[in-house]
Design an enzyme around this catalytic site. Sequence first.
Site, PDB file in Angstrom:
ATOM      1  N   CYS A 146       0.848  -1.181   0.000  1.00  0.00           N
ATOM      2  CA  CYS A 146       0.000   0.000   0.000  1.00  0.00           C
ATOM      3  C   CYS A 146       0.887   1.235   0.000  1.00  0.00           C
ATOM      4  CB  CYS A 146      -0.862   0.044   1.259  1.00  0.00           C
ATOM      5  SG  CYS A 146      -1.952  -1.376   1.415  1.00  0.00           S
TER       6      CYS A 146
ATOM      7  N   GLY B 196      -0.707   0.602  -5.042  1.00  0.00           N
ATOM      8  CA  GLY B 196      -1.994  -0.029  -4.763  1.00  0.00           C
ATOM      9  C   GLY B 196      -3.094   0.562  -5.605  1.00  0.00           C
TER      10      GLY B 196
ATOM     11  N   ASN C 113       0.646   0.492   5.841  1.00  0.00           N
ATOM     12  CA  ASN C 113       1.327  -0.253   4.786  1.00  0.00           C
ATOM     13  C   ASN C 113       2.124  -1.351   5.463  1.00  0.00           C
ATOM     14  OD1 ASN C 113       4.176   0.418   2.612  1.00  0.00           O
ATOM     15  ND2 ASN C 113       2.681  -1.189   2.522  1.00  0.00           N
ATOM     16  N   GLY C 114       1.836  -2.592   5.089  1.00  0.00           N
ATOM     17  CA  GLY C 114       2.565  -3.703   5.694  1.00  0.00           C
ATOM     18  C   GLY C 114       1.629  -4.848   5.996  1.00  0.00           C
TER      19      GLY C 114
ATOM     20  N   TYR D 142      11.399  -3.883  -7.238  1.00  0.00           N
ATOM     21  CA  TYR D 142      10.165  -3.772  -7.991  1.00  0.00           C
ATOM     22  C   TYR D 142       9.237  -2.641  -7.552  1.00  0.00           C
ATOM     23  CZ  TYR D 142       5.458  -4.974  -9.585  1.00  0.00           C
ATOM     24  OH  TYR D 142       4.213  -4.923 -10.123  1.00  0.00           O
TER      25      TYR D 142
END
Length: 495
Positions: free
Chosen positions: A2, A28, A102-103, A258
Amino acid sequence: MCGIVGISAESNVAAEIYDSLLMLQHRGQDAAGMSVCDQNDKLTTRKSMGYVRDVFQQMHMDKLIGNYGIGHVRYPTAGGNGKEFAQPMYVNSPYGISLSHNGNLTNSSQLSNELFHAEMRHLLTDSDSEVLLNVFAHELGKQREIYPSAEHIFKAVTKTHIRCEGAYAVLALITGHGILAFRDENGIRPLSIGIRKGKSRDEYIIASEDSLFIPLGFKKFRDIEPGEAIFIDKDGNLFSEQCSESPRKSPCIFEYVYFSRPDSKIDEISVYKARMRMGSKLADQIKEIRPNHDIDVVIPIPDSSTTAAHQLAVDLGVPYREGFVKNRYIGRTFIMPYQEERKKSVRRKLNILDLEFQGKNVLLVDDSIVRGTTSKKIIEMAREAGAKKVYFASAAPAIKYQNLYGIDMAATSELIASNKTDDEVAKEINTDWLIYQRLEDLIDAAKIGNPEIEHFETSIFTGKYITPLVENYLEELENSRKDELKVQREKSQAS
Ligand code: AMP
């Protein structure tokens, strides 16, 4: 995966949070949202499924009034896919707290039991972010302060660190008080802070990636340290504290491979430069193994491999050609829920320039091989276009284990390399030669950018997870990710 952002400024922040979310959209595409608060403590939230530009219309923006706020773009890694999973998530006590995460927490079900049985909190979803929000809210509420100071808030973060395992970069809006940011003790997911001068105070932005600071007029202040918390009160005063006893910086190496934009610096390492070094390391390996290689041309699989592929070609002294043209308006193929869909969409997403392939020995370069769907299809396309030999290089080593820290890749059993040797993978994707980056080379490629980082999170390559794991967690996650089980679940929900 995210993207998160928070801004504290003198005037309305909604438009800048919107612009930030557009710049974080690559992290996201499933849902987006923001919450803002004004000086009368009025909180306004808009969130929904879809791309940022679809979620926010003018009528929503007109209502989002406030000089501090947070935003989120979602790519589901835990929990389901519905509207109720969009963030920021909200809990009304204490104060009204909104949270963007995020995670991925690895002890989420254990915490959710504790929250229900011991702390009498009911959760609406199985989202680990809702768990994290409630743990933090519980810890802050326990202090029973009507006007919490930064000190009270940091105490609650300290307790949250003790209870939560896994990866979490967090932005929270505490209604009427300010915004809070914190990063897990390993600093697995990125988070940095930028600053700019307002008329009478400093203004701040905190976000997953720093590439959005300059376009919005901020300059980078610094990265947020693992275990550290930063609180900016509603008047713009900044407080910070280390809330972990044992922080150990271990950023996720896949951000460099990435996820992140090439124009971001994550923990002081330029993503672009790290990708260039990944290309150089691959070139060194090729020169070492096959000094008399017969590669005629290097062709990237756009977009995330282009930087590495270009440098690889330069170092090998071989021409670099764009052999594939990407349709930018199709979402990432990986995000398509099931395998058949994924296969079809590779063709629609990447079109081939056959003249670049005819009669040549081509080296295709991708950033990584996950299920092998893209590589297999691309190699087939290269052969159909008339390539003599098709070699394939991956800027990342073989991915053999599932990701627990916020990247939704695949169940272990669906990863093409999970139970195969490199030769078997080469056979399966039908390449004449497969070159995987060596793990030590990948680590080096990142580390050169910031030699102070001693450790990176690399578990997808090694299976060594850096946080304690609750019993059965790996199995549960594996089952929730398997395509076949996803289909069964959806069928039974529909009937
Ligand atoms: P696959 O076709 O399953 O082997 O996936 C490999 C492709 O997916 C590569 O081109 C990567 O750029 C991309 N990729 C790698 N990891 C992810 C991820 N977690 N989410 C979306 N795409 C990814």
